[in-house]
Write an enzyme that holds these catalytic residues in place. Structure first.
Site, PDB file in Angstrom:
ATOM      1  CE1 TYR A 151     -13.058 -21.443  -7.316  1.00 41.12           C
ATOM      2  CE2 TYR A 151     -13.170 -21.790  -9.423  1.00 41.12           C
ATOM      3  CZ  TYR A 151     -12.514 -21.994  -8.451  1.00 41.12           C
ATOM      4  OH  TYR A 151     -11.735 -22.983  -8.344  1.00 41.12           O
ATOM      5  CE  LYS A 155      -9.479 -20.066  -6.416  1.00 39.61           C
ATOM      6  NZ  LYS A 155      -8.614 -20.510  -5.346  1.00 39.61           N
TER       7      LYS A 155
END
Length: 335
Positions: A151, A155
């Site tokens: 994650y 990003k």
């Protein structure tokens, strides 16, 4: 003063937690919305009532591949991604692809129509921060190969790719770093602290706090987060800009607060703390206040009460009730 007006928007991840609230607000402002979601973590029920609203279109599609023709748009909000620990650990490859291929899809769409692209990034790009509070110039302290990296790094890559399109093609872009959003439509089984604590408190189950519970977060109610995204979309700012709350508290204090507001007798128990769980997290909001004239306005207790009320009255399809996992400290939500 706003420099960009949203008339017709695409919202990827629009059936997710934050995405559905964003779609709702855009429609309330008189805009048209194309909601794109593959329902890997989003819920059809989150946008069911919007299907009869004029100007709303739901497209079931995966942003990592080609999208059906959306027609001309002036704003693309890219929120599509697993955002909770339970989801991104269950869907690690898909999470990385949403940040890479999905961001490219959103950027290509924005470039095609000369639209403004707003990336919903996350405070997770700061990792376990060595700077306090975290301002946008801080490069972070991230473990690139840990379990959370699918994650975090997705990003960080998404931010890098967004700036490539801005510098190379002149694409109008904005990056929002969302800090720990909470509110109605969160799933009780998604592993984040607020829904986990509420679900456990309402069920009379032990409230599970990881580690000693002294790790801190600052939680921001979803209405404020959506206002921040819209303010950023309407500005000329490229960002990144932190969107969150400066009101910080420990996870133990949050568990105690939820238990009191839910009028619950659940005991608080401590469980193992996950790898790379940040010790503290609080945004520096000076840039958002200066550039967007934005700050959160919903008091924490008021937001938690609204969220608890929603959990008490929400349709069963919106709040499936499998065994509730231990909370992971309140990671941010981006759709």
């Amino acid at each position: 003063m706003a420099r960009h007006r949203t008339v017709r928007a695409v919202v990827t991840g629009g059936a997710g937690f934050v995405g559905s609230h964003l779609c709702e607000r855009l429609l309330e402002q008189g805009g048209e919305v194309v909601c794109v979601d593959n329902f890997s973590t989003g819920r059809p029920g989150n946008v069911r009532r919007l299907r009869d609203v004029p100007g709303f279109r739901l497209v079931e599609a995966d942003v990592t591949g080609p999208l059906p023709d959306t027609g001309p748009v002036d704003t693309v909000f890219h929120l599509a991604s697993a955002a909770s620990p339970a989801d991104y650990l269950r869907l690690p490859e898909e999470t990385l692809e949403a940040g890479s291929l999905g961001t490219r899809t959103a950027l290509r769409l924005a470039r095609r129509y000369g639209a403004r692209m707003v990336l919903a990034s996350t405070s997770e790009v700061y990792g376990d921060p060595l700077q306090y509070p975290q301002h946008e110039g801080y490069w972070g302290n991230v473990n690139p190969i840990g379990p959370r990296s699918v994650y975090d790094e997705a990003k960080r890559y998404a931010e890098a790719l967004t700036m490539v399109y801005h510098r190379t093609f002149g694409t109008d872009v904005a990056i929002a770093r969302i800090f720990n959003c909470y509110g109605p439509r969160m799933r009780p089984d998604d592993g984040r602290a607020v829904p986990t604590f509420i679900a456990q408190a309402l069920a009379g189950e032990p409230i599970t706090v990881t580690g000693d519970g002294l790790q801190t977060r600052s939680i921001c109610y979803v209405d404020d987060t959506v206002r921040g995204l819209l303010a950023l979309a309407g500005s000329g700012a490229t960002g990144p800009v932190n969107i969150g709350s400066a009101e910080e508290l420990s996870m133990l204090r949050l568990a105690e607060l939820v238990r009191r507001l839910a009028d619950s007798a659940s005991p608080i128990v401590h469980v193992g703390r996950p790898a790379d769980d940040p010790r503290f997290r609080r945004p520096d909001l000076r840039l958002a206040e200066e550039v967007l004239d934005w700050r959160p306005t919903v008091r924490m207790e008021d937001g938690l009460r609204r969220t608890i009320d929603w959990f008490l009255t929400a349709p069963a399809e919106s709040t499936p009730r499998p065994a509730v996992p231990a909370a992971r400290g309140g990671e941010p939500a981006a759709g």
